[in-house]
Motif scaffolding. Sequence first.
Motif, mmCIF file in Angstrom:
data_model
loop_
_atom_site.group_PDB
_atom_site.id
_atom_site.type_symbol
_atom_site.label_atom_id
_atom_site.label_comp_id
_atom_site.label_asym_id
_atom_site.label_seq_id
_atom_site.Cartn_x
_atom_site.Cartn_y
_atom_site.Cartn_z
ATOM 1 N N TYR A 86 38.569 46.811 37.871
ATOM 2 C CA TYR A 86 38.432 45.353 37.730
ATOM 3 C C TYR A 86 37.369 44.831 38.694
ATOM 4 O O TYR A 86 36.499 44.046 38.314
ATOM 5 C CB TYR A 86 39.778 44.674 37.980
ATOM 6 N N ALA A 89 33.921 45.807 37.461
ATOM 7 C CA ALA A 89 33.527 45.047 36.266
ATOM 8 C C ALA A 89 33.146 43.611 36.623
ATOM 9 O O ALA A 89 32.137 43.090 36.140
ATOM 10 C CB ALA A 89 34.657 45.056 35.238
ATOM 11 N N MET A 90 33.925 42.984 37.483
ATOM 12 C CA MET A 90 33.628 41.601 37.860
ATOM 13 C C MET A 90 32.314 41.520 38.631
ATOM 14 O O MET A 90 31.528 40.600 38.420
ATOM 15 C CB MET A 90 34.775 41.013 38.686
ATOM 16 N N ARG A 91 32.074 42.478 39.499
ATOM 17 C CA ARG A 91 30.831 42.469 40.261
ATOM 18 C C ARG A 91 29.629 42.787 39.364
ATOM 19 O O ARG A 91 28.522 42.320 39.620
ATOM 20 C CB ARG A 91 30.918 43.450 41.424
ATOM 21 N N GLN A 92 29.870 43.544 38.319
ATOM 22 C CA GLN A 92 28.792 43.856 37.383
ATOM 23 C C GLN A 92 28.471 42.670 36.479
ATOM 24 O O GLN A 92 27.310 42.402 36.188
ATOM 25 C CB GLN A 92 29.170 45.058 36.510
ATOM 26 N N HIS A 93 29.490 41.944 36.053
ATOM 27 C CA HIS A 93 29.300 40.889 35.050
ATOM 28 C C HIS A 93 29.232 39.473 35.616
ATOM 29 O O HIS A 93 29.022 38.533 34.853
ATOM 30 C CB HIS A 93 30.389 40.979 33.988
ATOM 31 N N SER A 94 29.430 39.321 36.899
ATOM 32 C CA SER A 94 29.330 38.005 37.513
ATOM 33 C C SER A 94 28.312 38.070 38.639
ATOM 34 O O SER A 94 28.398 38.929 39.521
ATOM 35 C CB SER A 94 30.689 37.556 38.068
ATOM 36 N N GLU A 95 27.369 37.162 38.612
ATOM 37 C CA GLU A 95 26.347 37.125 39.659
ATOM 38 C C GLU A 95 26.899 36.573 40.966
ATOM 39 O O GLU A 95 26.480 36.953 42.044
ATOM 40 C CB GLU A 95 25.184 36.244 39.171
ATOM 41 N N TRP A 97 30.085 36.268 43.289
ATOM 42 C CA TRP A 97 31.417 36.750 43.637
ATOM 43 C C TRP A 97 31.528 36.823 45.153
ATOM 44 O O TRP A 97 30.537 36.912 45.869
ATOM 45 C CB TRP A 97 31.712 38.119 43.001
#
Length: 193
Positions: A86, A89-95, A97
Amino acid sequence: MSCDEAMLIRKLFRFENAHIVRGCSTRRCSHSIHGHSYKIELLLEAHSLDHGQMVYDFGLLKGGAFTLIDAFDHAVTLWTGDDPAYLAAMRQHSERWVLIPVSPSAEQFSRLFFLLVDAVLATTALRNGEGDVRLHSVIVHETETGYAQCFREDAENPRMGRIDLESIVFAPAITAQWSDPALFERLKRARAD
């Protein structure tokens, strides 16, 4: 009111943020990413006033304190103890964070912001006769009807989870927008000394 009591002032900040609060009793909150319109109240106290007859000039909060609080705006806050897939994925898909060492509940946000703002205040040069001004408490409104308030004892209470500035990571997209990119590194060094 006795002579021992300090005068309080309050400064309000706002930001939008998304999170998951693992382990809470509400399934919607613990299993689904969701967001809140946060209000952060900084309460400062002092027993005397500066040359402008103020506890603390609110303009001094526009630098480091505002920068660090604003870093959470339109970002997702991630807990280092969450599922590694998780987090990746969040770090990959959100600029935008922010990675923190505790779950991003209102209670932990109030502790986190207390420590961040306290570090800013400790490193701010006071030049206008400010007296014993210090951070009294931080209130984090997660909703219109609920908030958490943190006092110094709470911020430093290891039974509530340890929060070191070293364990907080801001996304590169966030720090790239800061007028002082070295701000957080300077705060960490000062806190370590």
